[in-house]
Scaffold this active site. Structure first.
Site, PDB file in Angstrom:
ATOM      1  N   ASP A   1       0.839  -1.199   0.000  1.00 25.00           N
ATOM      2  CA  ASP A   1       0.000   0.000   0.000  1.00 25.00           C
ATOM      3  C   ASP A   1       0.877   1.253   0.000  1.00 25.00           C
ATOM      4  OD1 ASP A   1      -1.801   2.089   0.584  1.00 25.00           O
ATOM      5  OD2 ASP A   1      -3.062   0.798   1.812  1.00 25.00           O
TER       6      ASP A   1
ATOM      7  N   HIS B   1      -3.000  -0.173  -2.456  1.00 24.08           N
ATOM      8  CA  HIS B   1      -4.202   0.525  -2.000  1.00 24.08           C
ATOM      9  C   HIS B   1      -5.299   0.431  -3.063  1.00 24.08           C
ATOM     10  CE1 HIS B   1      -5.744   3.524   0.888  1.00 24.08           C
ATOM     11  NE2 HIS B   1      -6.388   4.052  -0.141  1.00 24.08           N
TER      12      HIS B   1
END
Length: 230
Positions: free
Chosen positions: A168, A199
């Site tokens: 992420d 993400h």
């Protein structure tokens, strides 16, 4: 399937809209769908519709109404515009609006349990909802900045699940490590890691979606709600 309702803010400052998706029969429970920084866009509405198909009353409140009511952004083309909204957002007021939505959803569903699921900013707010409201079960996808909220973990009284993609770009490895250190031993918290994913991997539409992992994470969420909202 969807419609719009109006919810009064708890502080008396006004009211806001919420997208509502209703099941064909009596709801099993209600679920609050907490937006990303992109507003109540097509992806969030589709998440709500999917929950309704599972038998839940799904309610997605417009938490950016104090900044720009009704804003809808495309994650693939309007990321910077969305990021510009983030510092303008009053998160405590957002939690108050989620609390108002919990009350409205509970009343609309005829009482009973209410869960919450959030994404990105909404993943952070799902954690805060678990620590600051009477929500019955919460799920957060790629929540940002949760390491700064770990001092609230003692207040988690109901089940919480967090989905964490290990690559992420908004939640670096050191933050992920702090989340695990602070929450792995918590009896009401479950963390799932998704190796190599970034993400937004469970978004409904667009370039960020990873089909296999989104299906896995959403299946875990479905099982979680089936267990804790029954």
């Amino acid at each position: 399937m969807g419609s719009t309702i109006t919810i009064d803010a708890l502080d008396g400052s006004g009211s806001f809209k919420a997208y509502v998706a209703e099941p064909s029969g009596t709801p099993k429970a209600a679920v609050i769908v907490i937006q990303e920084v992109f507003g109540i866009n097509a992806g969030i509405r589709d998440k709500a519709d999917s929950l309704a198909n599972e038998g839940y009353l799904a309610v997605a409140p417009d938490l950016f109404w104090r900044i720009e009511p009704g804003i809808e952004l495309d994650p693939d083309t309007q990321l910077q515009q969305a990021l510009d909204l983030f510092p303008k957002f009053d998160q405590q007021k957002g939690i108050e609006d989620i609390e108002a939505t919990i009350r409205a959803a509970r009343a609309k569903a005829g009482g009973g349990k209410v869960g919450a699921v959030g994404y990105c900013l909404g993943g952070r707010l799902a954690y805060m909802t678990a620590t600051r409201t009477d929500i019955d079960a919460s799920v957060g996808y790629y929540g940002v900045g949760i390491d700064g909220l770990l001092n609230e973990s003692h207040a988690i009284a109901r089940p919480l699940m967090l989905h964490i993609p290990t690559a992420d770009g908004f939640v670096p490895p050191e933050v992920q490590n702090k989340m695990h250190e602070g929450l792995d031993s918590h009896p009401r918290v479950t963390l799932h890691d998704y190796e190599g994913l970034d993400h937004g991997f469970a978004t409904q539409f667009g370039k960020r979606r990873d089909e296999a992992s989104a299906t896995l994470a959403d299946g875990r969420t479905s099982a979680f709600f089936a267990e804790h909202l029954a």
